[in-house]
Scaffold this motif. Structure first.
Motif, PDB file in Angstrom:
ATOM      1  N   ARG A 166      35.441  13.132 -38.503  1.00 38.14           N
ATOM      2  CA  ARG A 166      35.089  11.716 -38.367  1.00 38.14           C
ATOM      3  C   ARG A 166      35.598  11.202 -37.041  1.00 38.14           C
ATOM      4  O   ARG A 166      36.783  11.352 -36.722  1.00 38.14           O
ATOM      5  N   LEU A 167      34.712  10.597 -36.285  1.00 39.48           N
ATOM      6  CA  LEU A 167      35.064   9.956 -35.024  1.00 39.48           C
ATOM      7  C   LEU A 167      35.043   8.450 -35.218  1.00 39.48           C
ATOM      8  O   LEU A 167      34.192   7.924 -35.937  1.00 39.48           O
ATOM      9  N   SER A 168      35.954   7.776 -34.548  1.00 36.78           N
ATOM     10  CA  SER A 168      35.965   6.316 -34.565  1.00 36.78           C
ATOM     11  C   SER A 168      36.119   5.810 -33.147  1.00 36.78           C
ATOM     12  O   SER A 168      36.695   6.485 -32.292  1.00 36.78           O
ATOM     13  N   CYS A 169      35.619   4.619 -32.920  1.00 34.34           N
ATOM     14  CA  CYS A 169      35.689   4.013 -31.595  1.00 34.34           C
ATOM     15  C   CYS A 169      35.919   2.518 -31.774  1.00 34.34           C
ATOM     16  O   CYS A 169      35.153   1.850 -32.485  1.00 34.34           O
ATOM     17  N   VAL A 170      36.948   2.023 -31.115  1.00 30.46           N
ATOM     18  CA  VAL A 170      37.311   0.612 -31.235  1.00 30.46           C
ATOM     19  C   VAL A 170      37.077  -0.087 -29.905  1.00 30.46           C
ATOM     20  O   VAL A 170      37.585   0.355 -28.867  1.00 30.46           O
TER      21      VAL A 170
ATOM     22  N   THR B 105      24.507  -3.338 -29.829  1.00 38.88           N
ATOM     23  CA  THR B 105      24.245  -1.937 -30.175  1.00 38.88           C
ATOM     24  C   THR B 105      25.460  -1.089 -29.838  1.00 38.88           C
ATOM     25  O   THR B 105      26.003  -1.205 -28.745  1.00 38.88           O
ATOM     26  N   MET B 106      25.861  -0.262 -30.769  1.00 38.02           N
ATOM     27  CA  MET B 106      26.897   0.733 -30.514  1.00 38.02           C
ATOM     28  C   MET B 106      26.303   2.109 -30.779  1.00 38.02           C
ATOM     29  O   MET B 106      25.387   2.255 -31.602  1.00 38.02           O
ATOM     30  N   ALA B 107      26.807   3.090 -30.075  1.00 35.90           N
ATOM     31  CA  ALA B 107      26.171   4.402 -30.156  1.00 35.90           C
ATOM     32  C   ALA B 107      27.169   5.523 -29.885  1.00 35.90           C
ATOM     33  O   ALA B 107      28.251   5.294 -29.334  1.00 35.90           O
ATOM     34  N   TRP B 108      26.770   6.703 -30.273  1.00 36.25           N
ATOM     35  CA  TRP B 108      27.481   7.922 -29.923  1.00 36.25           C
ATOM     36  C   TRP B 108      26.538   8.830 -29.150  1.00 36.25           C
ATOM     37  O   TRP B 108      25.375   9.006 -29.536  1.00 36.25           O
ATOM     38  N   TYR B 109      27.054   9.382 -28.078  1.00 36.04           N
ATOM     39  CA  TYR B 109      26.367  10.391 -27.284  1.00 36.04           C
ATOM     40  C   TYR B 109      27.231  11.640 -27.276  1.00 36.04           C
ATOM     41  O   TYR B 109      28.415  11.602 -27.615  1.00 36.04           O
ATOM     42  N   ARG B 110      26.649  12.729 -26.839  1.00 39.41           N
ATOM     43  CA  ARG B 110      27.444  13.945 -26.667  1.00 39.41           C
ATOM     44  C   ARG B 110      26.926  14.731 -25.470  1.00 39.41           C
ATOM     45  O   ARG B 110      25.756  14.621 -25.081  1.00 39.41           O
ATOM     46  N   GLN B 111      27.832  15.511 -24.903  1.00 38.64           N
ATOM     47  CA  GLN B 111      27.468  16.347 -23.771  1.00 38.64           C
ATOM     48  C   GLN B 111      28.161  17.684 -23.899  1.00 38.64           C
ATOM     49  O   GLN B 111      29.398  17.763 -23.911  1.00 38.64           O
ATOM     50  N   ALA B 112      27.351  18.717 -24.005  1.00 39.07           N
ATOM     51  CA  ALA B 112      27.866  20.083 -24.055  1.00 39.07           C
ATOM     52  C   ALA B 112      27.914  20.648 -22.642  1.00 39.07           C
ATOM     53  O   ALA B 112      27.181  20.181 -21.763  1.00 39.07           O
ATOM     54  N   PRO B 113      28.730  21.644 -22.394  1.00 34.02           N
ATOM     55  CA  PRO B 113      28.832  22.230 -21.050  1.00 34.02           C
ATOM     56  C   PRO B 113      27.470  22.705 -20.541  1.00 34.02           C
ATOM     57  O   PRO B 113      26.725  23.384 -21.249  1.00 34.02           O
ATOM     58  N   GLY B 114      27.144  22.294 -19.324  1.00 29.20           N
ATOM     59  CA  GLY B 114      25.896  22.718 -18.708  1.00 29.20           C
ATOM     60  C   GLY B 114      24.668  21.985 -19.199  1.00 29.20           C
ATOM     61  O   GLY B 114      23.553  22.308 -18.798  1.00 29.20           O
ATOM     62  N   LYS B 115      24.870  21.005 -20.076  1.00 24.11           N
ATOM     63  CA  LYS B 115      23.734  20.260 -20.606  1.00 24.11           C
ATOM     64  C   LYS B 115      23.856  18.786 -20.271  1.00 24.11           C
ATOM     65  O   LYS B 115      24.932  18.285 -19.959  1.00 24.11           O
ATOM     66  N   GLN B 116      22.739  18.089 -20.378  1.00 25.05           N
ATOM     67  CA  GLN B 116      22.744  16.656 -20.127  1.00 25.05           C
ATOM     68  C   GLN B 116      23.307  15.919 -21.336  1.00 25.05           C
ATOM     69  O   GLN B 116      23.259  16.409 -22.464  1.00 25.05           O
ATOM     70  N   ARG B 117      23.831  14.733 -21.065  1.00 30.67           N
ATOM     71  CA  ARG B 117      24.317  13.903 -22.153  1.00 30.67           C
ATOM     72  C   ARG B 117      23.123  13.499 -23.019  1.00 30.67           C
ATOM     73  O   ARG B 117      22.077  13.106 -22.512  1.00 30.67           O
ATOM     74  N   GLU B 118      23.292  13.600 -24.328  1.00 30.88           N
ATOM     75  CA  GLU B 118      22.202  13.263 -25.228  1.00 30.88           C
ATOM     76  C   GLU B 118      22.658  12.239 -26.260  1.00 30.88           C
ATOM     77  O   GLU B 118      23.826  12.194 -26.656  1.00 30.88           O
ATOM     78  N   LEU B 119      21.711  11.450 -26.701  1.00 32.30           N
ATOM     79  CA  LEU B 119      21.979  10.443 -27.722  1.00 32.30           C
ATOM     80  C   LEU B 119      22.117  11.108 -29.082  1.00 32.30           C
ATOM     81  O   LEU B 119      21.291  11.942 -29.463  1.00 32.30           O
ATOM     82  N   VAL B 120      23.149  10.728 -29.815  1.00 29.82           N
ATOM     83  CA  VAL B 120      23.360  11.259 -31.159  1.00 29.82           C
ATOM     84  C   VAL B 120      22.905  10.235 -32.207  1.00 29.82           C
ATOM     85  O   VAL B 120      22.132  10.567 -33.101  1.00 29.82           O
TER      86      VAL B 120
ATOM     87  N   TYR C 194      32.095  14.069 -27.193  1.00 29.20           N
ATOM     88  CA  TYR C 194      31.395  12.942 -27.779  1.00 29.20           C
ATOM     89  C   TYR C 194      31.895  11.643 -27.136  1.00 29.20           C
ATOM     90  O   TYR C 194      33.105  11.421 -27.021  1.00 29.20           O
ATOM     91  N   TYR C 195      30.946  10.803 -26.752  1.00 32.32           N
ATOM     92  CA  TYR C 195      31.254   9.529 -26.106  1.00 32.32           C
ATOM     93  C   TYR C 195      30.718   8.374 -26.938  1.00 32.32           C
ATOM     94  O   TYR C 195      29.566   8.416 -27.401  1.00 32.32           O
ATOM     95  N   CYS C 196      31.524   7.342 -27.104  1.00 34.22           N
ATOM     96  CA  CYS C 196      30.995   6.139 -27.728  1.00 34.22           C
ATOM     97  C   CYS C 196      30.519   5.185 -26.631  1.00 34.22           C
ATOM     98  O   CYS C 196      31.011   5.221 -25.502  1.00 34.22           O
ATOM     99  N   ASN C 197      29.578   4.374 -27.000  1.00 35.15           N
ATOM    100  CA  ASN C 197      28.960   3.438 -26.070  1.00 35.15           C
ATOM    101  C   ASN C 197      28.724   2.127 -26.788  1.00 35.15           C
ATOM    102  O   ASN C 197      28.467   2.108 -28.002  1.00 35.15           O
ATOM    103  N   ALA C 198      28.795   1.048 -26.048  1.00 34.73           N
ATOM    104  CA  ALA C 198      28.553  -0.278 -26.635  1.00 34.73           C
ATOM    105  C   ALA C 198      27.813  -1.147 -25.646  1.00 34.73           C
ATOM    106  O   ALA C 198      28.108  -1.124 -24.437  1.00 34.73           O
ATOM    107  N   ARG C 199      26.863  -1.892 -26.162  1.00 35.97           N
ATOM    108  CA  ARG C 199      26.040  -2.768 -25.324  1.00 35.97           C
ATOM    109  C   ARG C 199      25.934  -4.151 -25.975  1.00 35.97           C
ATOM    110  O   ARG C 199      25.844  -4.240 -27.201  1.00 35.97           O
TER     111      ARG C 199
END
Length: 120
Positions: A18-22, A32-47, A91-96
């Motif tokens: 479980r991931l949390s973001c405050v 809008t809040m979101a989670w993205y992820r980026q694996a090595p050698g790959k572009q960041r993608e929306l989760v 994994y990155y959290c994002n907020a707009r």
């Protein structure tokens, strides 16, 4: 505005995390809040994304396994079940403050990233 992410770590395939973001530093509610992820050698993608009204959207690769929620006004969590090796990423959290599908949108505020590693 700051976003602080928690959780992540090492888990075996089939396990859960479980991931949390405050969010802090604002009196306003993120649209809008979101989670993205980026694996090595790959572009960041929306989760996954979630609006202040609770509308959610998921990447096809995580549908049925991940669950995004707004636990508090500017807090977002990501429950990850049935984890696969290919879910390993930072994994990155994002907020707009504006409405966004999250796809191709690099705007908003970003958390520092948390590593998720799934072993086989």
């Amino acid at each position: 505005v700051q976003l602080q992410a928690f959780g992540g770590g090492l888990v075996q395939a089939g396990g859960s995390l479980r991931l949390s973001c405050v969010g802090s530093g604002t009196i306003f509610t993120f649209n809008t809040m979101a989670w993205y992820r980026q694996a090595p050698g790959k572009q960041r993608e929306l989760v996954a994304t979630i609006t202040s009204g609770g509308t959610t959207n998921y990447a096809d690769s995580v549908k049925g396994r991940f669950d995004i929620s707004r636990d508090a006004r500017n807090t977002v969590s990501l429950q990850m079940n049935s984890l696969k090796v290919e879910d390993s990423a930072v994994y990155y959290c994002n907020a707009r403050f504006y409405s966004s599908s999250g796809i191709g949108d690099r705007g908003g505020y970003w958390g520092q990233g948390t590593q998720v590693t799934v072993s086989s």
